[in-house]
Design a protein around this motif. Sequence first.
Motif, mmCIF file in Angstrom:
data_model
loop_
_atom_site.group_PDB
_atom_site.id
_atom_site.type_symbol
_atom_site.label_atom_id
_atom_site.label_comp_id
_atom_site.label_asym_id
_atom_site.label_seq_id
_atom_site.Cartn_x
_atom_site.Cartn_y
_atom_site.Cartn_z
ATOM 1 N N GLY A 1 125.046 78.433 92.311
ATOM 2 C CA GLY A 1 126.221 78.055 91.531
ATOM 3 C C GLY A 1 127.512 78.176 92.346
ATOM 4 N N LEU A 2 127.401 78.601 93.613
ATOM 5 C CA LEU A 2 128.597 78.729 94.465
ATOM 6 C C LEU A 2 128.633 77.566 95.442
ATOM 7 N N CYS A 3 129.841 77.251 95.921
ATOM 8 C CA CYS A 3 129.874 76.172 96.910
ATOM 9 C C CYS A 3 129.505 76.741 98.280
ATOM 10 N N ASP A 4 129.039 75.851 99.157
ATOM 11 C CA ASP A 4 128.504 76.283 100.459
ATOM 12 C C ASP A 4 129.520 77.103 101.243
ATOM 13 N N ARG A 5 130.791 76.654 101.179
ATOM 14 C CA ARG A 5 131.834 77.335 101.955
ATOM 15 C C ARG A 5 131.956 78.793 101.542
ATOM 16 N N VAL A 6 131.908 79.029 100.247
ATOM 17 C CA VAL A 6 132.044 80.404 99.749
ATOM 18 C C VAL A 6 130.834 81.245 100.186
ATOM 19 N N ILE A 7 129.666 80.626 100.159
ATOM 20 C CA ILE A 7 128.463 81.357 100.579
ATOM 21 C C ILE A 7 128.579 81.761 102.056
ATOM 22 N N LEU A 8 129.018 80.822 102.898
ATOM 23 C CA LEU A 8 129.171 81.126 104.327
ATOM 24 C C LEU A 8 130.179 82.244 104.528
ATOM 25 N N GLN A 9 131.245 82.165 103.744
ATOM 26 C CA GLN A 9 132.322 83.153 103.860
ATOM 27 C C GLN A 9 131.819 84.539 103.446
ATOM 28 N N LYS A 10 131.092 84.587 102.336
ATOM 29 C CA LYS A 10 130.587 85.880 101.860
ATOM 30 C C LYS A 10 129.565 86.441 102.859
ATOM 31 N N ALA A 11 128.743 85.537 103.402
ATOM 32 C CA ALA A 11 127.726 85.982 104.372
ATOM 33 C C ALA A 11 128.414 86.529 105.624
ATOM 34 N N ALA A 12 129.440 85.805 106.096
ATOM 35 C CA ALA A 12 130.151 86.245 107.308
ATOM 36 C C ALA A 12 130.787 87.615 107.092
ATOM 37 N N ALA A 13 131.264 87.844 105.880
ATOM 38 C CA ALA A 13 131.943 89.118 105.600
ATOM 39 C C ALA A 13 130.990 90.308 105.719
ATOM 40 N N VAL A 14 129.676 90.068 105.547
ATOM 41 C CA VAL A 14 128.729 91.187 105.735
ATOM 42 C C VAL A 14 127.956 91.042 107.049
ATOM 43 N N GLY A 15 128.486 90.210 107.935
ATOM 44 C CA GLY A 15 127.912 90.121 109.287
ATOM 45 C C GLY A 15 126.693 89.227 109.396
ATOM 46 N N VAL A 16 126.504 88.319 108.408
ATOM 47 C CA VAL A 16 125.351 87.414 108.471
ATOM 48 C C VAL A 16 125.840 85.992 108.768
ATOM 49 N N GLY A 17 125.327 85.410 109.830
ATOM 50 C CA GLY A 17 125.720 84.057 110.223
ATOM 51 C C GLY A 17 124.742 83.034 109.676
ATOM 52 N N LEU A 18 125.264 81.973 109.124
ATOM 53 C CA LEU A 18 124.443 80.927 108.500
ATOM 54 C C LEU A 18 125.022 79.570 108.857
ATOM 55 N N ILE A 19 124.241 78.528 108.707
ATOM 56 C CA ILE A 19 124.779 77.172 108.853
ATOM 57 C C ILE A 19 124.469 76.405 107.565
ATOM 58 N N SER A 20 125.475 75.740 107.030
ATOM 59 C CA SER A 20 125.237 74.882 105.867
ATOM 60 C C SER A 20 124.807 73.514 106.379
ATOM 61 N N ALA A 21 123.877 72.886 105.669
ATOM 62 C CA ALA A 21 123.415 71.552 106.104
ATOM 63 C C ALA A 21 124.477 70.490 105.839
ATOM 64 N N ARG A 22 125.515 70.894 105.138
ATOM 65 C CA ARG A 22 126.591 69.989 104.747
ATOM 66 C C ARG A 22 127.080 69.134 105.926
ATOM 67 N N GLU A 23 127.325 69.816 107.049
ATOM 68 C CA GLU A 23 127.938 69.122 108.186
ATOM 69 C C GLU A 23 127.017 68.088 108.827
ATOM 70 N N TYR A 24 125.730 68.142 108.491
ATOM 71 C CA TYR A 24 124.803 67.186 109.105
ATOM 72 C C TYR A 24 124.726 65.869 108.350
ATOM 73 N N TYR A 25 125.338 65.841 107.156
ATOM 74 C CA TYR A 25 125.349 64.587 106.409
ATOM 75 C C TYR A 25 126.511 63.725 106.874
ATOM 76 N N LEU A 26 126.282 62.420 106.942
ATOM 77 C CA LEU A 26 127.376 61.546 107.363
ATOM 78 C C LEU A 26 128.521 61.591 106.365
ATOM 79 N N LYS A 27 128.177 61.723 105.064
ATOM 80 C CA LYS A 27 129.230 61.970 104.082
ATOM 81 C C LYS A 27 129.008 63.374 103.563
ATOM 82 N N PRO A 28 129.722 64.367 104.133
ATOM 83 C CA PRO A 28 129.420 65.751 103.798
ATOM 84 C C PRO A 28 129.417 66.009 102.300
#
Length: 488
Positions: free
Chosen positions: A428-455
């Motif tokens: 229920g959260l947007c990808d950006r928020v998930i990445l941000q929350k993960a980064a805040a606890v030291g976990v690095g992730l990649i969202s597949a968003r950037e791989y779509y031609l229309k993100p």
Amino acid sequence: MDLAIHLKSNSPIPLYQQLTEKIRTAILEGRLQPKQKLPSSRSLAKSLMISRSTVIQCYEQLASEGYLETRSGSGTYVCHQIPDEWLNAQPIEPVTNQIAQDLTLSQFGKNLISVGSLEVSEPGFEISFRYGNPANGHFPLQLWRKFLNRYCDSPTALLNYAADAAGHFPLRVAIANYLRRSRAVCCNPKQVIIVNGSQQALNLIARLTLNPGDWLAMEDPGYLGARKCFSSQSANLQPIPINSEGLNIDLLTQCNRNFKLVYVTPSHQFPTGVTLTLRQRIALLQWAQTTGTLIIEDDYDSEFRYGEQPIPALQGMDKSESVIYVGTFSKTMFPSLRIGYLVVPDSWISLVRNAKWLCDRVTPLLEQYALTDWIIEGHFERHIRRMRKLYNLRRQVLIRALEKYFGDRVTILGANAGIHVMVRIETGLCDRVILQKAAAVGVGLISAREYYLKPQDQGEFIFGYAQLTEIKIEQGICKLSQILEISN
Ligand SMILES: Cc1ncc(COP(=O)(O)O)c(C=O)c1O
């Protein structure tokens, strides 16, 4: 708080980008400390005499990069955990728009500006699922050094200019033998051209085939390294969606465009992980033959399949010289080796050799000699076998952890292969928020968003697992479920 920020209103760089850069630098240089509160968007906008939306845009950007966090009702803070490696690091200079104004730039140069930054700054997360590297810590470096040393002792021939731009012939023989045996690629050694990784292979093909405005079909989602390379040649990219059979060939053929190229990753589609089915392979080859379209087959990680039969390469099924095959040692050896290869139809050999020569003459010889012996003496396939076991284990640990902590909110996508897995998570959260929350606890992730031609936000994430120990994998997924407040 005086942030000593001065923005240039007459600069071609947008104000929000200038502001973002200044605040990021202040964090990296320690002038803004972890947990420190930033001025409200309203007050910062007032003091800088800019609009509030400019400040909000900047704060959002830095939050998505993991530098800032917003606490509802309290304000915006510097993240409490900025990885040490980032501190005092020199921020990567953005490609400056100033140069874009410069009329001396070619169309290619201008395209590179709109393509955006190509360099990857790899933030130092405590647990990074960010995809890319194989398990470099398991590469037998001591042994590799011995292979290099063999040729350091008698280097004269290696130091000369006189080397074949297509590569050291014994290496081309070794690769051709390996590809025929393990990938059912149909080739003789002369068709194998050694290049500096797949990236150079894609770049040479793009430059040799694409004129501005030419159409090219790309898997969507698809590989950024390929997409940026084709865009830099002013090609028009037609996104073709992926379904459970891989590239959707029906949609491709219905496009009714005069495609020059189609770029595919049939063994293990990047990033979804789907394997192109036999039915679709045949349809793709027939279509390419009828329309005269060239297929680029990027076989970047096919060595790693777990418990399933390896899928023979598309190139081996081609009867009409429609396929250029691209392979790399980045995953089977290590990425900084920068050795990859193209398998081209006979009629292309001298053309590609010339293109390679013009680009950088030849791939460094010492490594080519060492790699030849490495393959011939069995170390190459031995290392692959060992890594296959390790990656299979890590993959299973990852999938079990995802299922344990996320339950039926997680869907594992793609085949049992490769060194990453794409998953869909319902939060229920947007990808950006998930990445941000993960980064805040030291976990690095990649969202597949950037791989779509229309993100687009799909809740899809790429988990690279090759480099992480089983314990770290479990810890990382547990942390993620906690911050996303998922209790299973
Ligand atoms: C789809 C794809 N192709 C190729 C590569 C390898 O590129 P290179 O050989 O330039 O290291 C990667 C690496 O991540 C990839 O994901």
